[in-house]
Design an enzyme around this catalytic site. Structure first.
Site, PDB file in Angstrom:
ATOM      1  N   ASP A  53       0.989  -1.291   0.076  1.00  0.00           N
ATOM      2  CA  ASP A  53      -0.084  -0.094   0.150  1.00  0.00           C
ATOM      3  C   ASP A  53       0.886   1.314   0.086  1.00  0.00           C
ATOM      4  O   ASP A  53       1.996   1.246   0.593  1.00  0.00           O
ATOM      5  CB  ASP A  53      -1.170   0.052   1.287  1.00  0.00           C
ATOM      6  CG  ASP A  53      -2.081   1.135   1.165  1.00  0.00           C
ATOM      7  OD1 ASP A  53      -2.517   1.226   0.130  1.00  0.00           O
ATOM      8  OD2 ASP A  53      -1.960   1.876   2.421  1.00  0.00           O
ATOM      9  N   MET A  55      -0.318   4.431   0.604  1.00  0.00           N
ATOM     10  CA  MET A  55      -0.663   5.507   1.569  1.00  0.00           C
ATOM     11  C   MET A  55      -0.670   4.937   3.088  1.00  0.00           C
ATOM     12  O   MET A  55      -1.672   4.479   3.431  1.00  0.00           O
ATOM     13  CB  MET A  55      -1.988   6.077   1.526  1.00  0.00           C
ATOM     14  CG  MET A  55      -2.224   6.931   0.160  1.00  0.00           C
ATOM     15  SD  MET A  55      -0.859   8.279  -0.176  1.00  0.00           S
ATOM     16  CE  MET A  55      -1.635   9.239   1.023  1.00  0.00           C
ATOM     17  N   ASP A 329      22.186 -42.451 -20.234  1.00  0.00           N
ATOM     18  CA  ASP A 329      23.107 -43.185 -20.547  1.00  0.00           C
ATOM     19  C   ASP A 329      23.221 -43.545 -21.959  1.00  0.00           C
ATOM     20  O   ASP A 329      22.281 -44.338 -22.410  1.00  0.00           O
ATOM     21  CB  ASP A 329      23.375 -44.412 -19.660  1.00  0.00           C
ATOM     22  CG  ASP A 329      24.604 -45.350 -19.959  1.00  0.00           C
ATOM     23  OD1 ASP A 329      25.634 -44.815 -19.293  1.00  0.00           O
ATOM     24  OD2 ASP A 329      24.561 -46.221 -20.789  1.00  0.00           O
ATOM     25  N   ASN A 337      34.195 -45.889 -28.985  1.00  0.00           N
ATOM     26  CA  ASN A 337      35.598 -45.878 -28.883  1.00  0.00           C
ATOM     27  C   ASN A 337      36.270 -46.942 -29.443  1.00  0.00           C
ATOM     28  O   ASN A 337      37.363 -46.567 -30.107  1.00  0.00           O
ATOM     29  CB  ASN A 337      35.728 -45.796 -27.249  1.00  0.00           C
ATOM     30  CG  ASN A 337      35.364 -44.316 -26.766  1.00  0.00           C
ATOM     31  OD1 ASN A 337      35.375 -43.476 -27.670  1.00  0.00           O
ATOM     32  ND2 ASN A 337      34.828 -44.495 -25.451  1.00  0.00           N
ATOM     33  N   ASP A 346      34.691 -38.568 -28.212  1.00  0.00           N
ATOM     34  CA  ASP A 346      34.696 -37.458 -27.865  1.00  0.00           C
ATOM     35  C   ASP A 346      33.739 -36.321 -28.762  1.00  0.00           C
ATOM     36  O   ASP A 346      33.069 -35.528 -28.086  1.00  0.00           O
ATOM     37  CB  ASP A 346      36.097 -36.601 -27.595  1.00  0.00           C
ATOM     38  CG  ASP A 346      36.999 -37.263 -26.432  1.00  0.00           C
ATOM     39  OD1 ASP A 346      36.430 -37.978 -25.941  1.00  0.00           O
ATOM     40  OD2 ASP A 346      37.892 -37.004 -26.603  1.00  0.00           O
ATOM     41  N   GLU A 372      29.775 -41.638 -20.303  1.00  0.00           N
ATOM     42  CA  GLU A 372      28.759 -41.201 -21.138  1.00  0.00           C
ATOM     43  C   GLU A 372      27.472 -41.191 -20.544  1.00  0.00           C
ATOM     44  O   GLU A 372      26.276 -41.390 -21.180  1.00  0.00           O
ATOM     45  CB  GLU A 372      28.516 -42.534 -22.181  1.00  0.00           C
ATOM     46  CG  GLU A 372      28.120 -43.985 -21.523  1.00  0.00           C
ATOM     47  CD  GLU A 372      29.732 -44.573 -21.275  1.00  0.00           C
ATOM     48  OE1 GLU A 372      29.386 -45.870 -21.207  1.00  0.00           O
ATOM     49  OE2 GLU A 372      30.405 -44.053 -21.053  1.00  0.00           O
TER      50      GLU A 372
END
Length: 455
Positions: A53, A55, A329, A337, A346, A372
């Site tokens: 408020d 006032m 996963d 790899n 990568d 991974e």
């Protein structure tokens, strides 16, 4: 979206009326009867929004607002000033003190709840950034920035979208010398320009014809480059219903025609302050994280940071939905790899990290859990919504080939996902174990699927 709202008024009847209305919409309400009580409750009551408020005897609402915005502990809390004063000069004074919006007595319920929901959405996003900053500080990096009422507004860039030539000229004259201004007269041009150039705020006329103003606001909110840019809507005095809809779809502020220049400039400055504070939080956070807690290969957060952040989320969450989390996963990744070498592996991990970031929401957080495996945290998210995110991630990874620097040219890499949602009082390791168990079941059941953790 639930929230705690602080109602400040020296008249007990006014407090009771607002408290009843807010409670009926399932907001938690705390109250204060004067300025000093309001300042104390803002610090110790942890409100998400303040209805203040103007006032009041002794310390009026303007002074309370100035003190709230000057205190780093409360400067981020949205403030809606509630007043019987209708003069533009009073609104300008409040906006200059840091108020985010105004409601005029008698308060219209539809307008109040639209404004409350709009500001709470913005605060939810800022709270997530601030929480990440606190996590960073706990790990020994730099302290976060705080909001400020002082900005270089003349360097701020605005985009005005208005198709009425007279209004274009009138608005340009109002803005000249205050901000840098670009103008567009149609929605397609505005979206293209906003994607090309970074803006501190976009001003949209509701009376726009191609497309209509609300449609343009919706497009800006669903476009990646403009999703977080403040939108100020120019509305007519009889456009209340359209204004409420605009606030629901993401408009951050508005000005009612005929436009008072001082109020217009004050509201634009408030938008610039909010945008720049948000950007400072993002930039500072990114800089801090890069120093200590990112995975160097994918650029995602690392396991150490994720564990700390999840603990913070679970300990501070007051949401009815809690925190959802998933663990992802890659299936048979060792073969990648072994067959193509670790360089190709990568490249695959980097691309998977990028796809995860593209397919989660702005408030979500992704990390490389190890090898991974990846984890995504989704604060204030119901399990049903988390399932949508999980399914989108699964499709984005398992159904789209990955380009690799090998004779084969591209690879299909599928993934298995375990998903779960936090329980009240549950520690981070328990939630992680539950989603990891769900992941294990997904892999033993044939891989390439999403499974939800059971009770």
């Amino acid at each position: 979206m639930t929230a705690r709202i602080l109602v400040v008024d020296d008249i007990r009847t006014n407090i009771k009326v607002l408290e009843a209305k807010l409670t009926s919409e399932y907001y938690e309400v705390i109250t204060a009867a004067n300025g000093p009580e309001a300042l104390d409750s803002a610090v110790h009551g942890n409100p998400d929004l303040i209805l203040l408020d103007v006032m009041m005897p002794g310390m009026d609402g303007f002074e309370v607002c100035r003190r709230l915005k000057a205190d780093p502990a409360t400067a981020h809390i949205p403030v809606i000033m509630v007043t019987a004063l209708g003069d533009p000069e009073d609104r300008v004074q409040g906006l200059s003190a840091g108020a985010d919006d105004f409601l005029t007595k008698p308060v219209d319920d539809v307008a109040m709840f639209a404004r409350v929901r709009s500001l709470l959405r913005v605060k939810l996003m800022l709270d997530e950034l601030r929480m990440r900053e606190r996590t960073s500080a706990s790990l020994g990096v730099l302290s976060p920035p705080v909001p400020s009422l002082d900005e270089d507004y003349a360097n701020a860039r605005l985009l005005l979208v208005e198709d009425n030539p007279r209004d274009q000229v009138r608005l340009q004259r109002m803005i000249e010398g205050q901000f840098k201004l670009d103008m567009q007269s149609d929605g397609a041009g505005a979206v293209a320009e906003a994607r090309r150039q970074e803006y501190d705020s976009i001003v949209v006329s509701l009376s726009l014809k191609n497309p209509d103003g609300l449609r343009l606001c919706s497009q800006l909110r669903t476009t990646e480059e403009t999703r977080n840019v403040p939108i100020l809507l120019l509305v007519g005095p009889d456009d209340q219903r359209a204004l409420v809809k605009g606030l629901e779809i993401g408009v951050t502020d508005y000005v009612v025609r005929p436009i008072d220049r001082n109020e217009f400039i004050a509201r634009l400055r408030a938008q610039v302050r909010r945008k720049r504070y948000q950007e400072r939080l993002r930039q500072h956070y990114q800089q801090s994280i890069e120093m200590a807690v990112t995975d160097p290969l994918t650029g995602l957060y690392n396991r150490r940071y994720m564990a700390s952040h999840l603990g913070t989320l679970l300990s501070q969450s007051a949401s009815q939905h809690g925190t959802a989390a998933l663990i992802l996963d890659l299936d048979h990744f060792k073969l990648v790899n072994d067959t193509y070498g670790h360089g190709v592996g990568d490249d695959v991990l980097r691309e998977i990290g990028a796809r995860i970031v593209r397919n989660i929401r702005g408030m979500d957080m992704a990390c490389r859990f190890g090898g991974e495996e990846f984890v995504v945290l989704m604060p204030d998210t119901a399990l049903e919504s988390a399932q949508v995110v999980s399914s989108r991630l699964h499709r984005a990874i398992s159904e789209v080939p990955i380009k690799v620097n090998a004779p084969v040219g591209q690879l299909i890499v599928t993934c298995s996902i375990g998903l779960g949602s936090s329980r009240p009082g549950e520690p981070a390791d328990t939630l992680l174990k539950r989603i990891d168990d769900a992941l294990y079941k997904a892999k033993t059941a044939g891989r390439n699927q999403v499974l939800i953790a059971t009770e």
